[in-house]
Design an enzyme around this catalytic site. Structure first.
Site, mmCIF file in Angstrom:
data_model
loop_
_atom_site.group_PDB
_atom_site.id
_atom_site.type_symbol
_atom_site.label_atom_id
_atom_site.label_comp_id
_atom_site.label_asym_id
_atom_site.label_seq_id
_atom_site.Cartn_x
_atom_site.Cartn_y
_atom_site.Cartn_z
ATOM 1 N N HIS A 243 56.489 -68.414 -27.743
ATOM 2 C CA HIS A 243 57.693 -69.164 -28.130
ATOM 3 C C HIS A 243 57.409 -70.470 -28.840
ATOM 4 C CE1 HIS A 243 60.730 -66.823 -25.805
ATOM 5 N NE2 HIS A 243 59.679 -66.547 -25.051
ATOM 6 N N LYS B 100 70.717 -80.102 -28.383
ATOM 7 C CA LYS B 100 69.462 -79.420 -28.061
ATOM 8 C C LYS B 100 68.603 -80.425 -27.296
ATOM 9 C CE LYS B 100 68.850 -78.782 -32.589
ATOM 10 N NZ LYS B 100 68.355 -77.475 -32.982
ATOM 11 N N ARG B 101 67.464 -79.944 -26.734
ATOM 12 C CA ARG B 101 66.571 -80.896 -26.096
ATOM 13 C C ARG B 101 66.177 -81.989 -27.097
ATOM 14 N NH1 ARG B 101 64.892 -79.933 -20.580
ATOM 15 N NH2 ARG B 101 63.397 -81.579 -21.039
ATOM 16 N N LYS C 34 62.349 -82.035 -33.410
ATOM 17 C CA LYS C 34 63.724 -81.616 -33.714
ATOM 18 C C LYS C 34 64.466 -82.683 -34.534
ATOM 19 C CE LYS C 34 63.986 -78.849 -29.436
ATOM 20 N NZ LYS C 34 64.278 -77.449 -29.828
ATOM 21 N N THR D 33 68.061 -71.068 -31.130
ATOM 22 C CA THR D 33 69.114 -70.098 -30.804
ATOM 23 C C THR D 33 70.476 -70.787 -30.885
ATOM 24 O OG1 THR D 33 68.544 -70.581 -28.504
ATOM 25 C CG2 THR D 33 67.827 -68.462 -29.386
ATOM 26 N N LYS E 159 74.428 -69.760 -32.391
ATOM 27 C CA LYS E 159 75.708 -69.957 -31.696
ATOM 28 C C LYS E 159 76.689 -70.733 -32.571
ATOM 29 C CE LYS E 159 72.985 -69.961 -27.503
ATOM 30 N NZ LYS E 159 72.230 -70.836 -26.577
HETATM 31 C C1 OX2 Z 1 61.799 -72.448 -27.266
HETATM 32 C C2 OX2 Z 1 61.504 -72.708 -28.736
HETATM 33 O O1 OX2 Z 1 61.252 -74.060 -28.957
HETATM 34 C C3 OX2 Z 1 62.720 -72.299 -29.564
HETATM 35 O O2 OX2 Z 1 62.451 -72.449 -30.930
HETATM 36 C C4 OX2 Z 1 63.087 -70.860 -29.265
HETATM 37 O O3 OX2 Z 1 64.304 -70.526 -29.898
HETATM 38 C C5 OX2 Z 1 63.230 -70.647 -27.774
HETATM 39 O O4 OX2 Z 1 62.070 -71.059 -27.095
HETATM 40 C C6 OX2 Z 1 63.481 -69.193 -27.428
HETATM 41 O O5 OX2 Z 1 62.546 -68.375 -28.032
HETATM 42 N N1 OX2 Z 1 59.703 -73.619 -24.598
HETATM 43 N N2 OX2 Z 1 60.863 -73.525 -25.204
HETATM 44 C C7 OX2 Z 1 60.710 -72.822 -26.335
HETATM 45 O O6 OX2 Z 1 59.441 -72.499 -26.425
HETATM 46 C C8 OX2 Z 1 58.830 -73.010 -25.312
HETATM 47 C C9 OX2 Z 1 57.410 -72.865 -24.973
#
Ligand code: OX2
Length: 833
Positions: A368, A559-560, A565, A667, A671
């Site tokens: 991820h 978002k975080r 970001k 994601t 949305k």
């Molecule tokens: C997140 C990613 O940062 C994000 O881009 C992605 O959409 C999401 O995972 C689901 O795939 N922790 N959070 C992420 O990666 C990690 C490691």
């Protein structure tokens, strides 16, 4: 105890007539909560209603479990340290197709359904995108009738609640369980035990076979808690099984007897600490031993559980991989590769090669992130002390693996050191991604660009070794929660034109395209958006006491909080606009409301400072009489799933502005777009594919591409050059540095300014000009409401690809090789004794 009276799908207890529903709510209030309506709290009523709904899905749930255990069907196990499922009640009402009836029953009981739905405390068992993805996938697995179990951790305290005090984030413990959780059922009878610490010793069995035994220092009990995951209008109800840790013996009586009371309860406290709290770091490892204990604990519990279920129907584990497809959600559960080996070899006495064949065919791994600070590695010391036997197994996996590497790349010591599970470049570490790759038959990234970068960069040598293992599955989100539930107005409008087939098959949204040309429809489209904007404006008023103009352009970034970001790039634009308005009071731009939300990891200095930066700029801008409601900056505290459901539908503009190459997928971007917001974004993560789908004319693109980012860095990036050559940018940074947004204190944001001027690892200054110009295009475009609506409709119409149903179908076809199984509903009739 034999009764001929069947438990029916719908009977006196579970019927769907209004009277039956009303009686059930009252019964539950009385018999479970022990309350009369006169003295019941809102939460009591919520619980009574939740139990009423749970009763109405139990037949489906039990039938699903039984079918899956009895039949020889392959099951998906999604192993994830996080599941950010969000509130259950309304989602279950929608999936069961009983929302209208229940609303009527609740209303006729003199209660307010909206209030009861809002009384639910969401389980915050995740940090952000990764945990929420797991939840969307669980929804889609059930909706597609794929047999599945989601295995994870039942944290007593989930992600902290965020408050904003004096503009700063303050973390509050999340006590989500304090008023009870009606959706879970504990299954103590299915408890397992997990070893920690101690040492290993060799022994020879009666047949002169050599084995190793793990003599643990202590043993912890894992107790499963099951939560039903309903599918949309199907009978399948899968299980999310979360583990809670407990001491095997509450008291050490020997110590207790000698008077060491505190020592005696130590063990209990230590054991229960394992599942006490979620680590609140998103994409930043915290190399704490407790975190490794959490990972191994839930992985071992889950594998033992699968083996137990498997042996109910099978004489041995030879065909384990034919019955179970286990997905590793990032490397957090990667220790599963070694743990399954250990169980097969040490406990079930499999020969190594045979065991490895099973393991390799069982697991697949999803990566991820590419961020180096998120790549998990454990110091050998910590690992070996905590899990001595597991480390031995890892050494043996590695030894055999490196022999393969030597054959493929003879005389290449470089390859040995880059591929080895053990990082020996300095202090020795176990690299979890390497363990995951070696033990998996497939490895995937989460968007096209990201999957390519995985192959090109962090896992490049593995790609050279096993190109066939690598694949892509672009993320998706569930349209049930993120459209039907969160945006009922828009959903009804869509359904009125194209029917409701899109809820199950999102590609059907394509039929909306032709309505983009329909002026009446565009008017209705705008009205639906306006309604939710007004709603959000009211909410903002109530939460932070600021009045915003509901007609203004709602420009949203939720978002975080993370430097990559680039929330602070957004703020640079706000300040630019502010300065323009101040120097030209007649500036012809549409009024904008900037809305931010997101949590910062408690130990992440810069992220916390960025929150303060946003709120400080807001304080100045929002209170400037010259500006009025042409510009507002709102930071809404405690961004979570519940709040997401409110904010995505109300957005006009979606900010997806990460540095190219850094956001694996995103994601939230999906949305927003599904709810008719237009995107301003870089060519990063899934933005690339969203733009491809919606058409470049319906997407506001800016910024450097990934190769351009790499080239610029290679050449030696000097951010000050941009500062000196772009007067507008210089003006903005100088204003911040002067203390203008910090009551004259130049120190408060010095760390931000200096970071941008002297380092700027995420290239804000390089992208600034392009971003500002793009924002000007947004402003121009917003003035033409008819055309804006057209673009908005086309965005929604072309979002079919981004349903998590499509993602899950991809996993089933390309990775898991699993089939759907439809669940037959049967009344339960007790057998004759
Ligand atoms: C997140 C990613 O940062 C994000 O881009 C992605 O959409 C999401 O995972 C689901 O795939 N922790 N959070 C992420 O990666 C990690 C490691």
């Amino acid at each position: 105890m034999v009764s001929q009276n069947p438990i029916k799908i719908e009977d006196d207890r579970t019927g769907l007539e209004i009277q039956t529903l009303r009686r059930a709510i009252l019964d539950n209030l009385f018999y479970i909560q022990g309350k009369f309506p006169e003295i019941a709290t809102k939460n009591d009523f919520y619980l009574a209603l939740a139990y009423t709904i749970r009763d109405r899905l139990l037949q489906r749930w039990l039938n699903t479990m039984q079918t899956e255990i009895k039949n020889d069907v392959k099951k998906v196990c999604y192993l994830s340290a996080e599941f950010l499922v969000g509130p259950h009640l309304e989602n279950n009402l929608i999936n069961l197709g009983i929302a209208e009836k229940v609303k009527q029953a609740v209303t006729e009981s003199g209660l307010n359904i909206k209030e009861l739905i809002e009384a639910e405390e969401e389980p915050g068992l995740g940090n952000g995108g990764l945990g929420r993805l797991a939840a969307c996938y669980m929804d889609s697995l059930s909706s597609l009738e794929v047999p599945a179990i989601g295995y994870g951790i039942r944290y007593e305290f989930g992600i902290f609640d965020q408050e904003i005090k004096d503009g700063w984030q303050v973390e509050i413990t999340d006590k989500w369980l304090q008023y009870g959780n009606p959706w879970e059922i504990a299954r103590p009878e299915a408890s397992v035990t997990v070893n920690f610490g101690g040492y290993t010793e060799p022994y020879t069995d009666g047949h002169n076979q050599f084995h190793v035994r793990w003599v643990p220092g202590y043993v912890v009990k894992g107790i499963p808690y099951d939560t039903p995951i309903t599918g949309y209008k199907v009978n399948t109800v899968n299980t999310m099984r979360l583990w809670r840790s407990e001491a095997c013996e509450s008291f050490d009586f020997q110590r207790f007897n000698v008077g060491d009371y505190y020592g005696a309860v130590d063990d209990k406290v230590n054991s229960e600490n394992i599942t006490k709290v979620l680590y609140p770091n998103d994409e930043q490892i915290e190399g704490k031993e407790l975190r490794l204990r959490q990972q191994y604990f839930f992985v071992s519990c889950s594998l033992q559980d699968m083996i137990r279920i498997h042996l109910l129907n099978n004489p041995n584990l030879d065909n384990f991989h034919e019955q179970w497809a286990v997905q590793l959600n990032d490397t957090h559960p990667a220790v599963a590769v070694a743990e399954l080996m250990r169980l097969l070899v040490d406990i079930y006495e499999y020969e190594w090669g045979k065991a490895w064949n099973i393991v390799e065919k069982t697991f697949a791994y999803t990566n991820h992130t590419l961020l180096p600070e998120a790549l998990e590695k454990w110091p050998i010391e910590i690992f070996g002390n905590l899990l001595p036997r597991v480390l031995e197994v890892i050494y043996e996996i590695n030894r055999r693996f490196l022999d393969q590497v030597r054959i493929k790349f003879p005389n290449d010591d470089g390859k040995i050191s880059t591929l080895s599970i053990i990082d020996e470049s300095g202090e020795r570490y176990v690299r979890m991604a390497h363990l995951a790759c070696i033990g998996s038959h497939h490895i995937n990234g989460v968007a096209e660009l990201h999957s390519q970068l995985v192959k090109d960069t962090i896992l490049h040598d593995f790609y050279l070794l096993w190109p066939q293992k690598f694949t892509n599955v672009t993320n998706g989100v569930t349209p049930r929660r993120w459209m039907v539930q969160s945006n009922p107005r828009l959903s009804k409008l869509i359904t009125s034109k194209i029917g409701d087939g899109w809820i199950k098959n999102l590609q059907e949204l394509k039929q909306l395209e032709r309505y983009a040309e329909d002026q009446t429809f565009r008017q209705q489209w705008r009205e639906a958006k306006q309604f939710v904007k007004q709603d959000l404006a009211n909410y903002i008023q109530e939460k932070v006491g600021i009045t915003v103009n509901p007609e203004s352009l709602f420009d949203v970034q939720v978002k975080r909080i993370h430097e990559y970001k680039r929330q602070h790039l957004n703020v640079l634009h706000i300040i630019t606009l502010y300065k323009q308005m101040k120097s030209n009071p007649n500036l012809d731009v549409p009024p904008r409301t900037f809305i931010f939300g997101g949590k910062a990891a408690p130990g992440y200095f810069m992220a916390k400072r960025i929150i303060k930066f946003i709120t400080a700029v807001g304080d100045v801008v929002n209170n400037d009489g010259d500006i009025g409601d042409r510009l507002k900056v709102i930071f809404l505290p405690d961004y979570n799933v519940t709040f997401g459901q409110r904010v995505y539908p109300a957005a006009d503009l979606s900010e997806q502005i990460s540095t190219a190459g850094k956001e694996a997928s995103g994601t939230g971007n999906m949305k927003f777009s599904m709810n008719g917001a237009l995107t301003i974004g870089t060519l990063d993560g899934a933005n690339v594919e969203i733009r491809q789908e919606v058409g470049e004319e319906n997407f506001f693109l800016f910024g450097l591409t990934t190769p351009e980012v790499l080239t610029l860095k290679d050449q030696g990036y000097v951010p000050r050059r941009y500062y000196h050559s772009i007067p507008e940018l210089k003006g903005v940074l100088d204003l911040i540095a002067s203390g203008f947004f910090s009551h004259g204190d130049p120190e408060l944001f010095r760390s931000i300014v200096d970071n941008l001027l002297y380092d700027d690892p995420y290239l804000l200054l390089a992208d600034y000009k392009s971003y500002i110009e793009c924002q000007e295009k947004v402003s121009q475009a917003y003035k033409d409401q008819e055309n804006w609506s057209k673009m908005s409709i086309l965005n929604v119409a072309r979002m079919g690809k981004f349903s998590s149903d499509r993602s899950i179908q991809d996993y089933c076809n390309n990775i898991w090789n699993t089939q759907p199984v439809s669940i037959e509903l049967k009344d339960y009739v007790q057998k004759e004794a």
